[in-house]
Design a protein around this motif. Sequence first.
Motif, PDB file in Angstrom:
ATOM      1  N   PHE A   1       8.010   4.029  -9.303  1.00 52.39           N
ATOM      2  CA  PHE A   1       9.123   3.943 -10.233  1.00 52.39           C
ATOM      3  C   PHE A   1      10.464   3.929  -9.510  1.00 52.39           C
ATOM      4  N   VAL A   2      10.503   4.425  -8.252  1.00 50.25           N
ATOM      5  CA  VAL A   2      11.723   4.295  -7.464  1.00 50.25           C
ATOM      6  C   VAL A   2      12.048   2.819  -7.300  1.00 50.25           C
ATOM      7  N   GLY A   3      11.038   2.022  -6.952  1.00 49.95           N
ATOM      8  CA  GLY A   3      11.223   0.583  -6.833  1.00 49.95           C
ATOM      9  C   GLY A   3      11.612  -0.061  -8.146  1.00 49.95           C
TER      10      GLY A   3
ATOM     11  N   SER B   1       0.828  -1.212   0.000  1.00 51.03           N
ATOM     12  CA  SER B   1       0.000   0.000   0.000  1.00 51.03           C
ATOM     13  C   SER B   1       0.859   1.258   0.000  1.00 51.03           C
ATOM     14  N   LEU B   2       2.164   1.099   0.246  1.00 50.57           N
ATOM     15  CA  LEU B   2       3.089   2.236   0.253  1.00 50.57           C
ATOM     16  C   LEU B   2       3.806   2.306  -1.083  1.00 50.57           C
ATOM     17  N   SER B   3       3.602   3.384  -1.784  1.00 51.42           N
ATOM     18  CA  SER B   3       4.224   3.511  -3.109  1.00 51.42           C
ATOM     19  C   SER B   3       5.740   3.642  -3.024  1.00 51.42           C
ATOM     20  N   PHE B   4       6.246   3.983  -1.853  1.00 53.75           N
ATOM     21  CA  PHE B   4       7.683   4.201  -1.674  1.00 53.75           C
ATOM     22  C   PHE B   4       8.342   3.051  -0.910  1.00 53.75           C
ATOM     23  N   ALA B   5       7.668   1.913  -0.785  1.00 56.06           N
ATOM     24  CA  ALA B   5       8.173   0.797   0.022  1.00 56.06           C
ATOM     25  C   ALA B   5       9.470   0.234  -0.562  1.00 56.06           C
TER      26      ALA B   5
END
Length: 873
Positions: free
Chosen positions: A378-380, A104-108
Motif C-alpha cells: 500500500f506504500v506503493g 518480490s519486495l513488498s516495499f519496492a
Amino acid sequence: MSKSSYGAITNDGGRSSSDGLPLLSRKKDDDDKSAADKQEERGYTLLHIIIYALINVIIAVPGLIGYASVIFNNKLFQPHMDKLAKLVIFSSFVHQLAFTLFSSLSFAIGTVQDAGLIFLSAMANTIANSILSDGGTIEEVLSTTLVILPLGTAALGLVLMLLGKFRLLDIVSYLPMPVIGGYLAFIGYFCLEAGVALCIGKSMTTLSDWSYLLDPHSLLLATPGLLAAFILTVISRKATNDTVLPIAMVAIPSLFYLALFLCSFTLDDARKSGWIGEETPPVQPKELLRLVDFNLVHWSMLKKCLGTWVGMVFVVAFASCLDIAAVSMDMGKPLDTNKEMVTVGGSNFMSGLLFGFTGSYIFSQTIFTYRTGCHSRFVGVFIMAAYLFVCVSPVNILSVAPLFFLGSTLIFIGYDLLWEWLIDIREKLFLMEYFVLLTTFVAIQVIGMDFGILFGVVVAVIDHVASTTRISSLQRVMKRSRAVWSNEHWQMLQLHGYHPSNPKIITLELSGPVFFGTSQKVMGEIMGEIGISVSEDEMRKLALSSPHTSTQLSGLRRDNSSMNRLHAKPKLILPRYVVIDVSEMHLLDASAATSCFLQLAKLCEKRGIFLFAAGVLPRVEWMLRSHEVSLKFEEELEWKKSMLLNQDKQNGKLILFETLFEALEFSERLLIQSISKERGRKDLMRSDVSQLNSQLTGSDSSHHKLTYIFSNILREKLSEDEKSLIDGIEPFYEQATFKGGEPIFQKDTHPDAFYIVLKGAVAVPSDRKRSQKTIGSPKSLSTSNLMAIGDDETSTIISSFHNVGGIFGYCDFLLKRQRTFHAYASSDGAVVARFTDQSLEAMKRDEWPLYVIVQNLLLQASLMDLANCTCFN
C-alpha cells in the motif's frame, strides 16, 4: 544504482534502523532474532503507510522534474517542458505500478532512473537536430521523440525480460566496470550541468555554455542551487537519521517563500527576476495525448538511434544489477537477480507502451522504506496516487516552485555521482582501471556518448592485453605440508586426507591472470575439480556479492562443455578442504574477485567445504580484502584461532595464507582434529608441533630432542637401540639460537651444513618482492613474523616456513653448490641444529648405524620435497 538514485538517503552507521523514525513501532523483547526478522515483525498502521509514502514522493518529484529537463535539454522542447515533466512523472507512476504488482519486495520503489537519462537525451537531440536540418517542424520533432524514446524503452524492457527469463545476465558482465564508472561519472556531470541550467533558465549542452555564469545575474540565480545541493549532499552522507533529508527538501522551498513574504515580494516579482518559471496555462491530462501525432513521426530516426539504444541496454541492465545487489546486501537476504530483472523489464515494457521512459529500482528509497519496517504494498499504492494527483493537477510545478530548488535536486545527484565515481572509487580500482574510468569520462565529453563508451571499452581491452601475457590455467597437484606428524597422524592423513579416490584435502594451482573475460572459465574449472554441480534451484537462490550476481552460474548452465565436465566426474564424497595455490596468479580485477571467488566461496560454504588461497600476491590480496571476498586480516586471524580451538564454523569467505605449506598444514591439523573428535581421542587433538615443543623443552623427556623428530619424520617405530643411538647425537651437531629476522644463511654462499629446526620457525623468502604502489596507498594487508627485508617500497614474500622438525638446506649441501635461497629466523629464540661436513664425516667414522639413520632421514625429506615439487632446496 546503489547510491546515486536521488542521492543516498540511507546511512549505515551501525545504528538501529528505526532510530529517529517517530512513528515506527519498536519491539521490546531483546531475543536472538536477526534484525531483518525484527523488521518483518514490526507493526504499522495506515498513518505509517501514508507518511512514508509522502516522504518518498517529496524526495522523488523534484528529481523527476529535473530528469525531464535532462532528457529534453534541447531548447526546442522548452515551451513544452511543463507537459513533458508531467509525462516523466506519469512514467514513474507506471514503473511504481509494475513494481507494486510484480516485485518480490513488498516495499519496492521504482521510478524513472538516472542510468538511462543520457542515452534518452542523446536520442532526443539526435532526432531534433536531424529533423530540423531536413526542414521539419517542432511538432514533428515532438511527435517523433515521444514515439521513438518510448519504443526504445519498451524494447529495452523486452530485452531485460528475456535476459532474466533465460538467465543471460552474464552478457552484462562483459562491459568493464571502469567503463560503466566513467559513464556514471558523466551522468553526474550532466546532472550538474542540467541543474545549473534549470536554475538560470537557460539551455546548457556544451562546455562553452558554462560562460553563462560570467553574467552576474545568472551567477546569482545559480548560487542558491549550488549551495542547497551541497547541503543536501552533506546531509545524505553525514546524517544518522533517515528523515533529515526529506525534511531539508521541504525546508528549502519553504524558506524561499518565507523570504518572499518577509520582503513583501509576490510570486510575479520573483518570476520577473528569474527565481520562478514562467506562468503557463494549466496542463490537462488530455493535452499529454495531443503531444503525439503519428502522421508526423519520422520512422527513419529508428535507424539513427539504434546504436545509442544498444548502449542503453547494457548500461541500464548493469545499473539495475547494481541496484538489485545493493538492496540484497543491505537486507542481508538473497534475491534472485534474474527474477527481479524480469520485473524491471516488465516495468520498462509497460512504461514504453504508455509513452514513458526507462526506470528501475531506486535503491535509496527502497532501502529507506525497508528500514521503516512498513513492508506493505500500500506504500506503493499511495505513491502512485500522489503521482497521479501531480499529473492531473492544474498547477504547473515549474510555475510556482523556485527554480533553484528544482535545479538543486539535480545538482545534488550530480555531486553524489561525481564524488562516488571519481573520488570514492579510487580506493577500489587499480591505477590502470582508474585511468580507464577517467578516459571514458573524458571521451564521452569529447566524442559523444556512444563512441566515448566504445573508446573506453577499447582502452580497457588494450590494458588487459598489455598486462596479460599468459592465459590463466588450473591444474590439480598432489602436495602435502612440511609438518612433522606422528606415524598415527600420518596414516590418518593417508587414509582420509589424501585418499586416492576421495581425498578430504585437495590442492589446485592457478596461474595466469583472472579478469572479467576469464572468470567464468576459471570458476567452471575449479568447480569441476572440486566436484561441485549446481542445481537450477541453487542458481535461482544464490545471491548478492556483485553486479554480476548469478551471472557466472547462469553462464555455466549454458556452457555445455563446463557442465558436461561437472557431470562427467560426479563425486559422492566432496573434499573438506580445498587449497588453491595462487602464487602465480599475477592479476585479479574487481569483476572477477566478486563474480568468481566470492561466488565460489559461497558455493563451498553451502556444501561444508573450506576454501583457502595460498601465496596471494599483494595486489590480489588487496583486491580480495577490499571487495570483502576475504575477511579483514585481524578477523581472519581470530577465525583461524577459533578453528584451531575446535570451533568448526563456516564464514562464506576465501581464507588467505602466506604460503601453500601453511595452508596445507592448517588443513591437515583441522582434519586430524575432526577425526580425533569423532573417535573421542582427546590426546590426538594437539598438533604434533605442539607436542614436539613440549617434549623438547620438558625436563622429564626420556630421550634426546632429535629422537622425537627422527621418529616422526621416518614414520616407523624405532628400536630402543636406535633411539639410544640418536640420543647420543649431540656431539655431531652444533646448536644455534637466532633473533627474529636474523639470517641463518644467505643466498649464493658456501653450503657448509644442513639444518633441523628445534624451536620456533624458519622462513624462506621468495625472490619476488611486495610492492604497495596501488591507488590510495593502502596499508599492508598481511604480515608475517619475519621482519621486513628490502627497501622502503618493498617487503618480503615468504615462500615457506619450516616449523619444529623441519629440515632445510640439505639439497645444496649434498650437491656442493652455492646456496639457492635465503633462510631467516622468523621469531626471536629460534633454535636450529647445524650438521656440518666435518660432523657427518665423524659420525660416518665413529657411529656408522647413526649415520645410516641420518641418511634415511635426508632421503625421506628429499622424497617429500620432490613430491611437493619444491625448487629451492
